[in-house]
Design an enzyme around this catalytic site. Structure first.
Site, PDB file in Angstrom:
ATOM      1  CB  CYS A  51      -0.888   0.180   1.401  1.00 20.44           C
ATOM      2  SG  CYS A  51      -0.520  -0.559   2.363  1.00 20.44           S
ATOM      3  CB  THR A  52      -0.004   4.443  -0.269  1.00 17.31           C
ATOM      4  OG1 THR A  52      -1.022   5.026  -0.682  1.00 17.31           O
ATOM      5  CG2 THR A  52       0.675   6.880  -0.083  1.00 17.31           C
TER       6      THR A  52
END
Length: 316
Positions: free
Chosen positions: A191-192
């Site tokens: 994810c980010t």
């Protein structure tokens, strides 16, 4: 409850760019409500902007300010019992990427909506950015992008599965229908910044998947540390501030944000006749009415006027 504090828009000097710090830490903060006011006051007096979320399970957010101000806020957070090991990721921006400071109390610092998922109890194995390519290049590995569809749309790792979710709450439902029957297969998730994977991998472990991994520090750390010539990342990484997206070396990329639907808009999409700054883009044009666009144009004019007033104030 929300504490919003507005700060003067003072642009740092050319030798002192805006420091952007993305952070999260899972910890058991029994009295997290008492942390809100002192933290908001410090951010306000230091000229820091952004959003910080406080919950019983920890802290999450992104803030921006001068080097000294960011260091002061990080030191304050790490002095809180349970947060001494808090890590953060840094990048920079030419101008302040946030308009105000928000310190909010939440039930979860990242909302999955599944009771009893506790990353402090069980979580996937961390994989350093330097080791990530080898893991996801293995044909036996199932690579899963845990972000939302609009984020995946502008960039992801080569070969990654897109769950096509619009909110993180939908991820558990996707897992149930994804058809990953062999629970011994390696599962690599990203994810980010890493926080969604903390819960996503904990959820996968709770479902009986045995070999679950996640990218330590998230995409941002990978783009910071892995040489672009060796990278398996394709496109840009959406970030939740006015920079919109970054790419290798955490450089700001060319996407902008549609003010009507909040989707990132690529340079190619900006050339579309359906794109009008502040009013529409190819993602939302056909789902909005002409009356909607009249309102969006008025809102955009107000935003531009507010920015101009802030800029004038900063010069006085």
């Amino acid at each position: 409850m929300t504490t919003d504090t507005k700060t003067a828009d003072r642009a740092p000097g050319t030798n002192q760019p805006v420091v952007v710090a993305a952070l999260y830490h899972f910890a058991r903060l029994e009295d997290h409500e008492k942390l809100q006011a002192p933290l908001a006051e410090l951010c306000c007096t230091s000229g820091v902007r952004g959003t910080l979320l406080l919950a019983r399970e920890g802290v999450n957010g992104t803030i921006a300010g001068t080097r000294e101000a960011i260091d002061a806020v990080l030191a304050h957070l790490r002095a809180i019992p349970g947060l001494s090991a808090l890590e953060h990721k840094e990048s920079s921006a030419h101008v302040m990427p946030f308009r105000r400071m928000k310190v909010r109390l939440k039930k979860e610092i990242v909302t999955m909506g599944v009771p009893d998922i506790d990353p402090l109890e069980d979580v996937g194995a961390y994989v350093d950015p330097q080791d990530w390519n080898a893991l996801i290049s293995d044909p036996e590995t199932v690579v899963i992008d845990t972000r939302n569809d609009y984020e995946v749309g502008i960039g992801t790792f080569k070969g990654a599965v897109n769950p096509e979710t619009s909110t993180f709450r939908q991820f558990p439902g996707w897992v149930e229908t994804a058809g990953i029957e062999d629970k011994t297969k390696p599962i690599a998730m990203f994810c980010t910044g890493g926080i969604r994977c903390e819960k996503a991998t904990a959820f996968m472990r709770a479902q009986g998947f045995e070999n679950v991994y996640h990218l330590k520090g998230g995409i941002l750390k990978y783009l910071e540390e892995v040489d672009e010539r060796e990278s398996l990342w394709e496109g840009s990484c959406f970030v939740f501030d006015e920079r919109v997206a970054v790419t290798h070396g955490l450089r700001e990329s060319d996407e902008i944000l549609c003010r009507a639907c909040r989707n990132p808009v690529t340079p190619e999409e900006q050339a579309s006749p359906l794109f009008e700054e502040g009013a529409s883009c190819p993602h939302c044009y056909h789902s909005r009415t002409d009356e909607d666009r009249v309102r969006y144009r008025a809102r955009h004019r107000q935003m531009l006027a507010s920015k101009a007033a802030d800029a004038a104030d900063s010069e006085t």
